[in-house]
Design a protein around this motif. Structure first.
Motif, PDB file in Angstrom:
ATOM      1  N   MET A 172       0.754  -1.231   0.090  1.00  0.00           N
ATOM      2  CA  MET A 172      -0.013   0.060  -0.078  1.00  0.00           C
ATOM      3  C   MET A 172       0.976   1.227  -0.015  1.00  0.00           C
ATOM      4  O   MET A 172       1.836   1.350   0.574  1.00  0.00           O
ATOM      5  N   MET A 173       0.517   2.255  -0.744  1.00  0.00           N
ATOM      6  CA  MET A 173       1.385   3.382  -1.107  1.00  0.00           C
ATOM      7  C   MET A 173       0.833   4.457   0.071  1.00  0.00           C
ATOM      8  O   MET A 173      -0.354   4.775   0.356  1.00  0.00           O
ATOM      9  N   ASP A 174       1.690   5.245   0.797  1.00  0.00           N
ATOM     10  CA  ASP A 174       1.378   6.072   2.005  1.00  0.00           C
ATOM     11  C   ASP A 174       0.773   7.162   1.084  1.00  0.00           C
ATOM     12  O   ASP A 174       1.267   7.405  -0.068  1.00  0.00           O
ATOM     13  N   PRO A 175      -0.199   7.675   1.679  1.00  0.00           N
ATOM     14  CA  PRO A 175      -0.938   9.025   1.028  1.00  0.00           C
ATOM     15  C   PRO A 175      -0.036   9.964   0.477  1.00  0.00           C
ATOM     16  O   PRO A 175      -0.139  10.557  -0.634  1.00  0.00           O
ATOM     17  N   ARG A 176       0.977  10.226   1.470  1.00  0.00           N
ATOM     18  CA  ARG A 176       2.044  11.439   1.051  1.00  0.00           C
ATOM     19  C   ARG A 176       2.789  11.014  -0.158  1.00  0.00           C
ATOM     20  O   ARG A 176       3.080  11.836  -1.054  1.00  0.00           O
ATOM     21  N   GLU A 177       3.200   9.634  -0.098  1.00  0.00           N
ATOM     22  CA  GLU A 177       4.020   9.163  -1.157  1.00  0.00           C
ATOM     23  C   GLU A 177       3.048   9.346  -2.537  1.00  0.00           C
ATOM     24  O   GLU A 177       3.544   9.346  -3.767  1.00  0.00           O
ATOM     25  N   GLY A 178       1.788   8.814  -2.423  1.00  0.00           N
ATOM     26  CA  GLY A 178       0.882   8.777  -3.565  1.00  0.00           C
ATOM     27  C   GLY A 178       0.811  10.257  -4.261  1.00  0.00           C
ATOM     28  O   GLY A 178       0.643  10.443  -5.434  1.00  0.00           O
ATOM     29  N   GLU A 179       0.656  11.226  -3.420  1.00  0.00           N
ATOM     30  CA  GLU A 179       0.482  12.604  -3.903  1.00  0.00           C
ATOM     31  C   GLU A 179       2.068  13.053  -4.679  1.00  0.00           C
ATOM     32  O   GLU A 179       2.007  13.454  -5.641  1.00  0.00           O
ATOM     33  N   PHE A 180       3.047  12.579  -4.169  1.00  0.00           N
ATOM     34  CA  PHE A 180       4.264  12.797  -4.884  1.00  0.00           C
ATOM     35  C   PHE A 180       4.327  12.200  -6.049  1.00  0.00           C
ATOM     36  O   PHE A 180       4.831  12.579  -7.336  1.00  0.00           O
ATOM     37  N   VAL A 181       3.855  11.012  -6.171  1.00  0.00           N
ATOM     38  CA  VAL A 181       3.834   9.997  -7.168  1.00  0.00           C
ATOM     39  C   VAL A 181       3.024  10.430  -8.510  1.00  0.00           C
ATOM     40  O   VAL A 181       3.605  10.746  -9.583  1.00  0.00           O
ATOM     41  N   ASP A 182       1.849  11.108  -7.921  1.00  0.00           N
ATOM     42  CA  ASP A 182       1.100  11.732  -8.970  1.00  0.00           C
ATOM     43  C   ASP A 182       1.495  13.137  -9.423  1.00  0.00           C
ATOM     44  O   ASP A 182       1.511  13.572 -10.515  1.00  0.00           O
ATOM     45  N   ARG A 183       2.242  13.944  -8.491  1.00  0.00           N
ATOM     46  CA  ARG A 183       2.646  15.201  -8.972  1.00  0.00           C
ATOM     47  C   ARG A 183       3.916  14.818  -9.822  1.00  0.00           C
ATOM     48  O   ARG A 183       4.254  15.730 -10.817  1.00  0.00           O
ATOM     49  N   MET A 184       4.571  13.922  -9.595  1.00  0.00           N
ATOM     50  CA  MET A 184       5.618  13.880 -10.501  1.00  0.00           C
ATOM     51  C   MET A 184       5.136  13.315 -11.991  1.00  0.00           C
ATOM     52  O   MET A 184       5.809  13.623 -13.056  1.00  0.00           O
ATOM     53  N   GLY A 185       4.069  12.743 -11.946  1.00  0.00           N
ATOM     54  CA  GLY A 185       3.474  12.262 -13.308  1.00  0.00           C
ATOM     55  C   GLY A 185       3.030  13.365 -14.061  1.00  0.00           C
ATOM     56  O   GLY A 185       3.463  13.725 -15.226  1.00  0.00           O
ATOM     57  N   LEU A 186       2.700  14.648 -13.473  1.00  0.00           N
ATOM     58  CA  LEU A 186       2.296  15.806 -14.077  1.00  0.00           C
ATOM     59  C   LEU A 186       3.651  16.574 -14.462  1.00  0.00           C
ATOM     60  O   LEU A 186       3.626  17.118 -15.620  1.00  0.00           O
ATOM     61  N   VAL A 187       4.607  16.407 -13.340  1.00  0.00           N
ATOM     62  CA  VAL A 187       6.005  17.116 -14.052  1.00  0.00           C
ATOM     63  C   VAL A 187       6.469  16.480 -15.523  1.00  0.00           C
ATOM     64  O   VAL A 187       6.889  17.082 -16.202  1.00  0.00           O
TER      65      VAL A 187
END
Length: 155
Positions: free
Chosen positions: A1-16
């Motif tokens: 399971m991905m930590d919510p903060r890690e999930g936010e980071f992963v999603d933001r890097m997708g946008l980057v």
């Protein structure tokens, strides 16, 4: 399971990564490999963690591997495992900087095609060519400064 903060980071890097002209999934995969534990993951693990197909992960992993951003980790079995490669972004920038030479050459061709009787067009071509030539000259120095800054003990 991905930590919510890690999930936010992963999603933001997708946008980057999308801003760099790549896919969102590529950015998400790269980001996950930066923070995951263990630091190497199988295609199956990556697909499950990111919620995408194993085929998509395999394709993206190959692209990231070819670009020097991730590398395959040796395993005892047939399963492919990947981790972030050291110096990946520096390698990507070197490839991008090599394209500057092509831009300068193309703009030189444009200048040779546009005569002196078209000063507005020549001015646009010259400004663009000068920008790419200046950037090309500074690129190697920028990467050297980057490597030097990484070697500084108090960075």
């Amino acid at each position: 399971m991905m930590d919510p903060r890690e999930g936010e980071f992963v999603d933001r890097m997708g946008l980057v990564m999308e801003r760099f002209g790549r896919t969102r999934t590529m950015g998400r995969l790269y980001a996950w490999l930066m923070v995951c534990d263990p630091p190497h993951q199988s295609l199956t693990e990556l697909a499950a963690r990111l919620g995408v197909s194993k085929t998509a992960v395999s394709t993206i992993a190959r692209q990231l591997e070819l670009s020097g951003m991730i590398e395959r980790v040796p395993t005892a079995g047939r399963e492919h495992r990947y981790q972030v490669a050291a110096g990946g972004w520096e390698h990507v920038m070197k490839v991008q900087f090599a394209a500057l030479r092509q831009a300068v050459e193309a703009l030189d061709l444009g200048l040779s095609a546009v005569g002196g009787d078209r000063p507005e067009q020549r001015a646009r071509l010259e400004e663009t060519r000068d920008f790419f030539a200046w950037t090309e000259r500074d690129a190697d120095d920028m990467l050297r400064r980057w490597r030097d800054s990484r070697a500084e003990p108090d960075r």
